[in-house]
Scaffold this motif. Structure first.
Motif, short mmCIF file in Angstrom:
data_model
loop_
_atom_site.label_atom_id
_atom_site.label_comp_id
_atom_site.label_asym_id
_atom_site.label_seq_id
_atom_site.Cartn_x
_atom_site.Cartn_y
_atom_site.Cartn_z
N ALA A 30 1.52 2.21 -0.65
CA ALA A 30 0.86 3.15 0.26
C ALA A 30 1.82 4.30 0.48
N TYR A 31 1.32 5.52 0.37
CA TYR A 31 2.19 6.68 0.56
C TYR A 31 1.60 7.62 1.61
N CYS A 32 2.35 7.81 2.68
CA CYS A 32 1.96 8.72 3.76
C CYS A 32 3.07 9.75 3.90
N GLU A 100 -3.74 -6.79 0.84
CA GLU A 100 -4.50 -5.54 0.93
C GLU A 100 -4.74 -5.12 2.38
N ILE A 103 -1.80 -3.14 3.52
CA ILE A 103 -1.80 -1.79 2.95
C ILE A 103 -2.84 -0.93 3.66
N TYR A 104 -3.99 -1.50 3.98
CA TYR A 104 -5.04 -0.76 4.67
C TYR A 104 -4.54 -0.23 6.02
N LYS A 107 -1.77 2.51 5.77
CA LYS A 107 -2.32 3.85 5.54
C LYS A 107 -2.96 4.39 6.82
N SER A 112 4.34 4.39 5.04
CA SER A 112 4.45 4.21 3.60
C SER A 112 5.00 2.82 3.29
#
Length: 211
Positions: A30-32, A100, A103-104, A107, A112
């Motif tokens: 995840a990339y923020c 998952e 990761i949800y 985000k 990240s």
């Protein structure tokens, strides 16, 4: 040395270079994007709680009870991510693959995630930053140890994506990463072995001088 170099096949040798910070051989789960310094935490376990401890049988009386248990786990995961957000944590470095649902929520809360890091990478990050892996489901659940990342961004080398991150070091060691480019993997392996041997010789030489 293993965690301080990255080999890229299919590029000319002239493309080899030294970059400040570390190049983690993983892509973001995840990339923020975040500007400036950011707080980071290291974890060695999943942030999504299991229904039961290893070796313990989990017994439910109905489908409704099972679904309620799953919802409880999901709420716990969201609570952890909220806690990271409230502590201004923007980067999660994990030695295990996160589910998952993690990761949800990462985000959703602007965190990240880099997962499946090797034990060498985790050990090096902890040595540089002085932090220890945190336990998100501890008694008080407080985030007590955070590292300071000066930058964190994707890095494309050839056809592969990596994570390029810099840390504020608590010791004299200022990490840099060697990017080795070559036409094929075999050439890169030879260059890496030669450089590692040279660095080892220099290290022994400096030890002798210090003595």
């Amino acid at each position: 040395f293993e965690a301080l170099h990255a080999a890229v096949a299919g590029l000319p040798v002239s493309g080899s270079r030294v970059l400040p910070g570390l190049v983690l051989r993983r892509d973001f789960a995840a990339y923020c994007p975040a500007s400036g310094e950011l707080a980071a935490v290291v974890v060695t376990e999943s942030l999504h709680p299991a229904l039961s401890a290893p070796g313990v049988e989990f017994v439910v009386g109905s489908e409704g009870q099972y679904q309620a248990s799953l919802r409880w786990c999901t709420r716990r995961t969201e609570a952890v991510m909220k806690r990271l957000q409230s502590s201004n944590v923007k980067l999660l470095l994990s030695s295990v693959k996160q589910q998952e649902v993690v990761i949800y929520y990462a985000k959703l809360y602007g965190v990240s995630v880099v997962e499946c890091l090797s034990s060498e990478e985790i050990a090096l990050i902890c040595e540089i930053t002085g932090v220890s892996p945190c336990t998100p489901f501890g008694d008080n659940g407080e985030i007590t140890e955070t590292a300071v990342a000066t930058f964190c961004q994707p890095l494309l080398l050839g056809s592969k994506r990596y994570v390029h991150v810099g840390f504020t070091s608590v010791c004299a060691f200022q990490p840099h990463c060697l990017i080795l480019c070559g036409p094929v993997d075999g050439v890169n392996e030879q260059h890496a072995a030669a450089l590692q041997g040279a660095f080892t010789m220099l290290q022994q030489l400096f030890k002798t001088v210090d003595q």
